[in-house]
Scaffold this motif. Structure first.
Motif, short mmCIF file in Angstrom:
data_model
loop_
_atom_site.label_atom_id
_atom_site.label_comp_id
_atom_site.label_asym_id
_atom_site.label_seq_id
_atom_site.Cartn_x
_atom_site.Cartn_y
_atom_site.Cartn_z
N SER A 218 0.83 -1.21 0.00
CA SER A 218 0.00 0.00 0.00
C SER A 218 0.86 1.25 0.00
O SER A 218 0.55 2.24 -0.68
CB SER A 218 -0.94 0.00 1.21
OG SER A 218 -0.21 0.18 2.43
N LEU B 270 -10.70 11.12 -1.58
CA LEU B 270 -10.80 9.90 -2.38
C LEU B 270 -10.93 8.68 -1.48
O LEU B 270 -10.42 8.66 -0.35
CB LEU B 270 -9.57 9.76 -3.27
CG LEU B 270 -9.41 10.81 -4.37
CD1 LEU B 270 -8.03 10.68 -5.03
CD2 LEU B 270 -10.49 10.66 -5.42
N ASP B 271 -11.60 7.65 -1.99
CA ASP B 271 -11.75 6.40 -1.25
C ASP B 271 -10.43 5.65 -1.20
O ASP B 271 -9.55 5.84 -2.04
CB ASP B 271 -12.82 5.52 -1.90
CG ASP B 271 -14.20 6.18 -1.89
OD1 ASP B 271 -14.47 6.94 -0.94
OD2 ASP B 271 -14.98 5.94 -2.83
N LYS B 272 -10.32 4.75 -0.24
CA LYS B 272 -9.15 3.89 -0.12
C LYS B 272 -9.35 2.63 -0.97
O LYS B 272 -10.43 2.06 -1.02
CB LYS B 272 -8.92 3.48 1.34
CG LYS B 272 -8.76 4.66 2.30
CD LYS B 272 -7.57 5.52 1.92
CE LYS B 272 -7.39 6.69 2.89
NZ LYS B 272 -6.31 7.60 2.47
N VAL B 273 -8.30 2.20 -1.62
CA VAL B 273 -8.37 0.95 -2.40
C VAL B 273 -7.98 -0.25 -1.55
O VAL B 273 -8.31 -1.39 -1.88
CB VAL B 273 -7.49 1.02 -3.66
CG1 VAL B 273 -7.99 2.07 -4.62
CG2 VAL B 273 -6.03 1.29 -3.30
N HIS C 24 -5.02 4.95 -2.15
CA HIS C 24 -6.32 5.54 -2.46
C HIS C 24 -6.66 5.36 -3.94
O HIS C 24 -5.85 4.88 -4.74
CB HIS C 24 -6.33 7.03 -2.08
CG HIS C 24 -5.18 7.80 -2.67
ND1 HIS C 24 -5.21 8.31 -3.95
CD2 HIS C 24 -3.98 8.16 -2.14
CE1 HIS C 24 -4.07 8.94 -4.20
NE2 HIS C 24 -3.31 8.86 -3.13
N SER C 25 -7.88 5.76 -4.27
CA SER C 25 -8.38 5.53 -5.63
C SER C 25 -7.77 6.47 -6.66
O SER C 25 -8.14 6.39 -7.84
CB SER C 25 -9.91 5.67 -5.65
OG SER C 25 -10.32 6.94 -5.18
N TRP D 189 -6.59 4.63 -9.76
CA TRP D 189 -7.39 4.44 -10.98
C TRP D 189 -7.28 5.66 -11.88
O TRP D 189 -7.32 5.54 -13.10
CB TRP D 189 -8.84 4.16 -10.63
CG TRP D 189 -9.02 3.12 -9.56
CD1 TRP D 189 -9.83 3.19 -8.46
CD2 TRP D 189 -8.37 1.83 -9.48
NE1 TRP D 189 -9.72 2.06 -7.71
CE2 TRP D 189 -8.85 1.21 -8.30
CE3 TRP D 189 -7.44 1.16 -10.29
CZ2 TRP D 189 -8.41 -0.06 -7.92
CZ3 TRP D 189 -7.01 -0.09 -9.89
CH2 TRP D 189 -7.49 -0.69 -8.74
N TRP D 190 -7.16 6.84 -11.30
CA TRP D 190 -6.94 8.04 -12.10
C TRP D 190 -5.62 7.94 -12.86
O TRP D 190 -5.56 8.25 -14.06
CB TRP D 190 -6.91 9.29 -11.20
CG TRP D 190 -8.24 9.75 -10.72
CD1 TRP D 190 -9.03 9.14 -9.79
CD2 TRP D 190 -8.94 10.92 -11.13
NE1 TRP D 190 -10.18 9.87 -9.59
CE2 TRP D 190 -10.16 10.96 -10.39
CE3 TRP D 190 -8.67 11.94 -12.04
CZ2 TRP D 190 -11.08 11.98 -10.55
CZ3 TRP D 190 -9.59 12.97 -12.19
CH2 TRP D 190 -10.79 12.97 -11.46
N GLY E 143 -6.38 12.48 -1.92
CA GLY E 143 -6.17 11.08 -1.58
C GLY E 143 -5.31 10.83 -0.37
O GLY E 143 -5.50 9.84 0.33
#
Length: 353
Positions: free
Chosen positions: A59, A191-194, A201-202, A205-206, A269
């Motif tokens: 992470s 941003l959400d956590k992955v 964080h997400s 994906w960006w 994020g």
């Protein structure tokens, strides 16, 4: 002896070149580790374990790789058009400040619009700020022939001084107890956590999505052809009807926007606010990543993951075995030089007269 350009590099050579370069990197680093008096095998084991050996380690590596991917993309797309953007660090900070100005300076707990609309506005503001910041050197290069390396580099210092003034002035967080940091963005804009209970964080994906978009732009669009043509030969491009000035301006807007988004995504994020030490040189390291990736957008995330893994793993390795963390910087530098040399050898061969 003379150099002869290859007609078309073989797929085997393209595959073997980076692997050979990385092998040489580990060989040189092994000599340095041995010189420092540390066991080579244990050092590398701790390095990779610290970067990928647990969910937490992975992470942290992904968290570091996200801004590196974005700044690497910003450098890669600009360099493809021979616009040498050295200012991604300043553009990142400018984007971060724009994100806070839109998403954090609300004057209260109630949002002025829906969280989704405000989030989109925050990202657009960050992208536009980064784009406009790089537009200045692009126009100076196109109209007056001013070297963009100098202007983009100097703009980094100007932006950082401006950020410092804003953090101690109108954008300072009144609850920071005197610490120079900006007001935080609203929690609903984060941003959400992955990976649960980690910092990853997400924004990941960006970063991956932008890699795909820029690859598609370069490969499948007329704009992409103009960018590649202007980078390969500006004079021939003009003769073929490509407006090099317009292409450089377009590339500047894209590159600056991506770097500005890197700042906004870091705020949304990871940090939640802006400080002067928010970036440990992501903008400059992005240049290294772009070169490691051969300026190919799809290879940038892999190069960013490699560099992030070395940097994160080196911290863990240093604490466990006492090898200086500077080994990570040496490995990144050597890998860059060897990858460039290996890539050059895939394009040319040595012939005897």
């Amino acid at each position: 002896m003379r150099l002869e350009r290859r007609q078309s590099p073989s797929p085997a050579a393209i595959l073997i070149a980076p692997l050979s370069a990385l092998s040489f990197t580990f060989l040189v680093a092994s000599v340095l580790v041995w010189w420092a008096g540390a066991p080579v095998g244990q050092t590398y084991n701790l390095l990779f374990k610290g970067a990928f050996g647990s969910v937490f380690a992975l992470s942290e590596t992904l968290t570091r790789a996200i801004p590196l991917t974005l700044t690497g993309l910003a450098a890669a797309i600009a360099f493809r058009a021979r616009l040498f953007n050295i200012g991604a660090e300043g553009q990142l900070y400018a984007g971060a400040m724009a994100a806070v100005a839109v998403g954090g300076m609300q004057g209260g707990d109630d949002l002025l619009m829906s969280p989704w609309a405000l989030f989109v506005a925050m990202m657009i503001a960050a992208a536009l700020t980064g784009a406009l910041l790089l537009l200045i050197p692009a126009l100076l290069k196109s109209r007056l022939g001013v070297d963009e390396v100098v202007t983009t580099l100097l703009l980094n210092f100007i932006v950082l001084l401006l950020v410092s003034a804003l953090l101690d002035g109108p954008m300072k967080d009144p609850l920071a107890m005197g610490w120079p940091q900006s007001a935080p963005i609203h929690p609903e804009l984060e941003l959400d956590k992955v990976i649960a209970q980690t910092r990853a964080h997400s924004g990941l994906w960006w970063a991956l999505g932008l890699s795909l978009m820029l690859w598609g732009l370069l490969k499948w669009t007329v704009w992409g052809f103009s960018i590649r043509a202007a980078g390969a030969n500006p004079n021939a491009s003009r003769f073929a009807g490509v407006s090099v000035t317009r292409t450089v301006v377009m590339v500047a807007m894209i590159s600056g926007a991506v770097a500005g988004l890197a700042g906004a995504i870091e705020v949304a994020g990871r940090t939640g606010y802006v400080t002067l030490d928010m970036s440990p040189g992501y903008g400059y390291t992005g240049i290294v990543i772009a070169m490691l990736a051969g300026l190919h957008p799809l290879a940038v995330p892999l190069a960013a993951l490699w560099v992030a893994g070395i940097l994160v793993g080196a911290d863990s390795m240093s604490r466990a075995i006492g090898v200086p963390t500077y080994l990570a910087d040496v490995m990144v530098a050597i890998s860059l030089l060897t990858v460039l040399a290996a890539s050059w050898l895939t394009q040319y061969r040595v012939r005897r007269h």
